[in-house]
Write a protein that holds these residues in place. Structure first.
Motif, short mmCIF file in Angstrom:
data_model
loop_
_atom_site.label_atom_id
_atom_site.label_comp_id
_atom_site.label_asym_id
_atom_site.label_seq_id
_atom_site.Cartn_x
_atom_site.Cartn_y
_atom_site.Cartn_z
N VAL A 179 0.19 0.83 36.66
CA VAL A 179 -1.14 0.22 36.77
C VAL A 179 -2.14 1.30 37.14
CG1 VAL A 179 -2.54 -1.56 37.88
CG2 VAL A 179 -0.09 -1.96 37.51
N LEU A 180 -3.29 1.28 36.48
CA LEU A 180 -4.40 2.16 36.82
C LEU A 180 -5.54 1.30 37.36
CD1 LEU A 180 -5.90 4.84 36.97
CD2 LEU A 180 -6.54 4.53 34.55
N TYR A 181 -5.89 1.53 38.63
CA TYR A 181 -6.98 0.80 39.28
C TYR A 181 -8.16 1.74 39.39
CZ TYR A 181 -9.28 -2.39 42.58
OH TYR A 181 -10.16 -3.25 43.18
N ALA A 182 -9.19 1.53 38.55
CA ALA A 182 -10.39 2.36 38.55
C ALA A 182 -11.47 1.66 39.35
CB ALA A 182 -10.86 2.62 37.12
N SER A 183 -11.75 2.19 40.54
CA SER A 183 -12.75 1.60 41.42
C SER A 183 -14.03 2.41 41.34
CB SER A 183 -12.23 1.56 42.87
OG SER A 183 -13.23 1.07 43.74
N ALA A 184 -15.09 1.76 40.90
CA ALA A 184 -16.39 2.43 40.82
C ALA A 184 -17.29 2.04 41.99
CB ALA A 184 -17.08 2.08 39.50
N GLU A 185 -16.83 1.19 42.87
CA GLU A 185 -17.62 0.74 44.00
C GLU A 185 -17.13 1.31 45.33
OE1 GLU A 185 -17.55 -3.48 43.94
OE2 GLU A 185 -18.85 -3.67 42.20
N GLU A 186 -15.84 1.61 45.43
CA GLU A 186 -15.27 2.10 46.67
C GLU A 186 -14.61 3.46 46.44
OE1 GLU A 186 -13.50 -1.39 49.21
OE2 GLU A 186 -12.94 -1.71 47.12
N SER A 187 -14.49 4.21 47.50
CA SER A 187 -13.77 5.48 47.42
C SER A 187 -12.27 5.22 47.45
CB SER A 187 -14.18 6.39 48.59
OG SER A 187 -13.76 5.82 49.82
N THR A 188 -11.51 6.24 47.10
CA THR A 188 -10.06 6.10 47.11
C THR A 188 -9.54 5.84 48.52
OG1 THR A 188 -9.91 8.51 47.23
CG2 THR A 188 -9.74 7.51 45.05
N ALA A 189 -10.20 6.43 49.53
CA ALA A 189 -9.77 6.21 50.91
C ALA A 189 -9.97 4.76 51.33
CB ALA A 189 -10.54 7.14 51.85
N ILE A 203 -7.38 -1.91 35.44
CA ILE A 203 -8.33 -2.72 36.21
C ILE A 203 -9.57 -1.87 36.47
CG2 ILE A 203 -8.74 -3.97 38.37
CD1 ILE A 203 -5.75 -4.47 38.55
N VAL A 204 -10.74 -2.38 36.09
CA VAL A 204 -12.01 -1.68 36.27
C VAL A 204 -12.88 -2.52 37.20
CG1 VAL A 204 -14.05 -0.71 35.16
CG2 VAL A 204 -11.85 -0.63 33.99
N ASP A 205 -13.25 -1.95 38.34
CA ASP A 205 -14.01 -2.67 39.37
C ASP A 205 -15.24 -1.83 39.76
OD1 ASP A 205 -14.81 -4.29 41.43
OD2 ASP A 205 -13.14 -3.81 42.77
N SER A 206 -16.41 -2.14 39.22
CA SER A 206 -16.74 -3.24 38.33
C SER A 206 -17.53 -2.70 37.14
CB SER A 206 -17.58 -4.27 39.08
OG SER A 206 -18.83 -3.68 39.42
N VAL A 207 -17.76 -3.55 36.13
CA VAL A 207 -18.41 -3.09 34.91
C VAL A 207 -19.87 -2.75 35.14
CG1 VAL A 207 -19.06 -5.42 34.17
CG2 VAL A 207 -18.67 -3.65 32.45
N VAL A 238 -24.07 -2.09 30.35
CA VAL A 238 -23.00 -3.07 30.50
C VAL A 238 -22.38 -3.40 29.16
CG1 VAL A 238 -22.49 -5.44 31.21
CG2 VAL A 238 -24.00 -4.04 32.60
N ARG A 239 -23.22 -3.56 28.14
CA ARG A 239 -22.72 -3.87 26.81
C ARG A 239 -21.88 -2.72 26.26
NH1 ARG A 239 -27.19 -4.75 24.99
NH2 ARG A 239 -27.59 -2.79 23.90
N GLU A 240 -22.34 -1.49 26.45
CA GLU A 240 -21.63 -0.32 25.94
C GLU A 240 -20.28 -0.15 26.64
OE1 GLU A 240 -20.79 3.14 23.80
OE2 GLU A 240 -22.39 1.68 23.49
N VAL A 241 -20.28 -0.21 27.98
CA VAL A 241 -19.04 -0.01 28.74
C VAL A 241 -18.03 -1.11 28.40
CG1 VAL A 241 -18.07 0.01 31.06
CG2 VAL A 241 -20.20 1.23 30.60
N ALA A 242 -18.48 -2.36 28.37
CA ALA A 242 -17.56 -3.46 28.09
C ALA A 242 -16.98 -3.37 26.69
CB ALA A 242 -18.28 -4.80 28.29
N GLY A 294 -16.83 -8.46 37.16
CA GLY A 294 -18.25 -8.62 36.86
C GLY A 294 -19.00 -9.21 38.04
N HIS A 295 -20.23 -8.72 38.26
CA HIS A 295 -21.08 -9.26 39.32
C HIS A 295 -21.71 -10.57 38.86
CE1 HIS A 295 -21.70 -4.94 41.07
NE2 HIS A 295 -20.46 -5.38 41.20
N VAL A 296 -22.27 -11.30 39.80
CA VAL A 296 -22.98 -12.54 39.49
C VAL A 296 -24.40 -12.44 40.01
CG1 VAL A 296 -20.90 -13.97 39.51
CG2 VAL A 296 -22.19 -13.64 41.62
N THR A 297 -25.29 -13.24 39.43
CA THR A 297 -26.68 -13.30 39.85
C THR A 297 -26.84 -14.30 41.01
OG1 THR A 297 -27.14 -15.02 38.20
CG2 THR A 297 -27.45 -12.72 37.54
N LYS A 298 -28.09 -14.49 41.45
CA LYS A 298 -28.34 -15.38 42.57
C LYS A 298 -27.98 -16.83 42.26
CE LYS A 298 -32.61 -14.06 43.03
NZ LYS A 298 -34.00 -13.96 43.52
N ASP A 299 -28.08 -17.23 40.99
CA ASP A 299 -27.74 -18.60 40.64
C ASP A 299 -26.27 -18.77 40.31
OD1 ASP A 299 -27.70 -17.22 38.30
OD2 ASP A 299 -29.00 -18.60 37.18
#
Length: 456
Positions: free
Chosen positions: A122-132, A172-176, A194-198, A216-221
């Motif tokens: 499994v490859l977990y690619a985190s774009a929001e958190e560091s590896t630590a 796993i890509v977190d997040s697009v 977002v369209r290009e990456v996805a 994927g993130h969500v909006t306020k609604d």
């Protein structure tokens, strides 16, 4: 001779609206930043290749394709497999969305750990958190394994390089919304990015038969952020939801090309991670014997029948505007039920403050809970508890009639399994009959026209 006018060189990625010049806001769907050049390419576009007769890319009759090529692989998390339709399909692109902090990363780290434990890389690619940061959470949840590879990258090309190096069985890509591509303009999270990456990740999944899970993130609604095309391109769209005040979490499938969309997975957030709840029946029931102002209904969460206790409290109020406070139920339906109670059953509630709530933080949105709400409120007004072992299921009409609900047999079977001896449902023609049945037994006779309110 007049010059030839251009033919709509700009279009909206959300609704397809076209314009002769660029505008910041779509004139049809009123979304900002969705109008792009109509000729702009994305990663889903590939070059035209010649098709060799008899080759692997040649068109064949549908009956000649082998379904064994799409054998599902379990994720190791049974409740997540239930939502996916039995497991991961090779080449499937799965989009998981949810509110911030609901537990998306924790769930996917659990899925990654179970897959690695089963011998799949499994490859977990985190774009929001560091590896630590991810390592600390993995230590807390017990998700450490040598077959689980971790990378903290925000560049799409670098993530693809990690895929070539690791050759995983699950990506796993977190997040697009936090990954960007040099092939598209704009910052990370922009609709074009977002369209290009996805589209690149989805093409990677199809070409290599590699299951890809995208966060994927969500909006306020509560809707998924980014262009609507993101939901159209992926194979499965799951939504992770839950109340911040409780530890219960639900995963729902909003779209599934490989299975049903009416399944719900139940999880419990704990200090050591996230646990499955294969039988959540006891989570939505109060403790002890039934008291005045309570009633149990059998609700459906997907195809799963769950007993939910509805509680009501009424307080005499001589003011002109009594309070109506609800939690976990629809305020509009509660207002309708109160009106039907007073007009059709003779239960006066217009001079009472009414509080209605569910146990366990579950939200009842189906009309099948109308009868349970009415019985709970009537019991709170008359200070009478329903008969022991009684559950109520039914939709109320403005005429005071009880309509049958969907999946009635499944609800009755679940009620019998949990020990409910009496289920008040469509056998009662009116709300008066149901109130008499709860108070005096199933065989209670209906009041004659002109009689007073039922003694409940």
């Amino acid at each position: 001779m007049a010059a030839r006018r251009p033919t709509a060189p700009f279009r909206c990625t959300e609704c397809g609206w076209t314009a002769l010049r660029w505008v910041g806001r779509c004139g049809e769907c009123q979304q900002w930043g969705t109008v792009v050049e109509a000729s702009e390419q994305t990663g889903i576009v590939r070059r035209v290749e010649p098709v060799t007769p008899g080759g692997s890319r040649a068109a064949r009759p549908i009956t000649t394709f082998d379904t064994n090529e799409t054998t599902r692989r379990t994720t190791g998390v049974g409740e997540f497999d239930r939502v996916l339709g039995g497991g991961l399909v090779p080449g499937a692109a799965i989009l998981l969305s949810g509110e911030p902090g609901v537990g998306k990363s924790t769930l996917l780290l659990e899925v990654a750990a179970h897959s690695a434990l089963a011998g799949r890389r499994v490859l977990y690619a985190s774009a929001e958190e560091s590896t630590a940061q991810v390592r600390l959470r993995a230590e807390r949840t017990g998700a450490l394994h040598d077959e689980l590879f971790l990378a903290s990258e925000t560049d799409l090309a670098t993530i693809l390089g990690h895929v070539d190096q690791v050759e995983p069985d699950l990506l796993i890509v977190d997040s697009v919304q936090t990954v960007s591509s040099a092939q598209s303009e704009g910052i990370a999270g922009h609709p074009s990015q977002v369209r290009e990456v996805a589209s690149v990740l989805i093409r990677l999944a199809k070409e290599r038969e590699l299951p890809v899970i995208i966060v994927g993130h969500v909006t306020k609604d509560g809707s998924i952020a980014g262009p609507r095309i993101l939901e159209h391109l992926v194979d499965v769209v799951c939504h992770f939801e839950g109340d911040r005040q409780t530890s219960l979490r639900f995963v729902r499938a909003l779209k599934n090309r490989f299975g049903p969309t009416d399944e719900v997975g139940c999880f419990d957030m704990t200090g050591t991670g996230i646990d499955e709840v294969p039988d959540p029946s006891a989570l939505f029931l109060g403790g002890g014997a039934a008291v005045a102002g309570t009633c149990v209904t059998i609700a459906l969460e997907g195809r799963r029948a769950l007993p939910v206790e509805v509680q009501a409290l009424t307080i005499k109020n001589g003011g002109p505007n009594p309070r109506r406070v609800v939690s976990g139920v629809d305020p509009a339906r509660v207002a309708m039920v109160l009106a039907v109670l007073e007009r059709r059953a003779g239960i006066r509630v217009s001079d009472h403050d009414v509080y209605v709530s569910t146990v366990g933080g579950v939200r009842l949105v189906e009309p099948a809970a109308d009868l349970a709400i009415a019985i709970a409120v009537a019991g709170a007004v008359r200070d009478l508890a329903p008969a022991p072992g009684t559950a109520a299921v039914g939709e109320l009409t403005l005429a005071g009639e009880i309509r049958p609900v969907t999946q009635a047999l499944q609800r009755r079977s679940e009620a019998e399994r949990l020990g409910y001896r009496s289920l008040i449902d469509s056998f009662s023609e009116t709300l008066r009959d149901a109130l008499l049945a709860v108070a005096g037994g199933v065989g209670a006779a209906a009041p004659r026209p002109g009689d007073g309110a039922p003694d409940f």
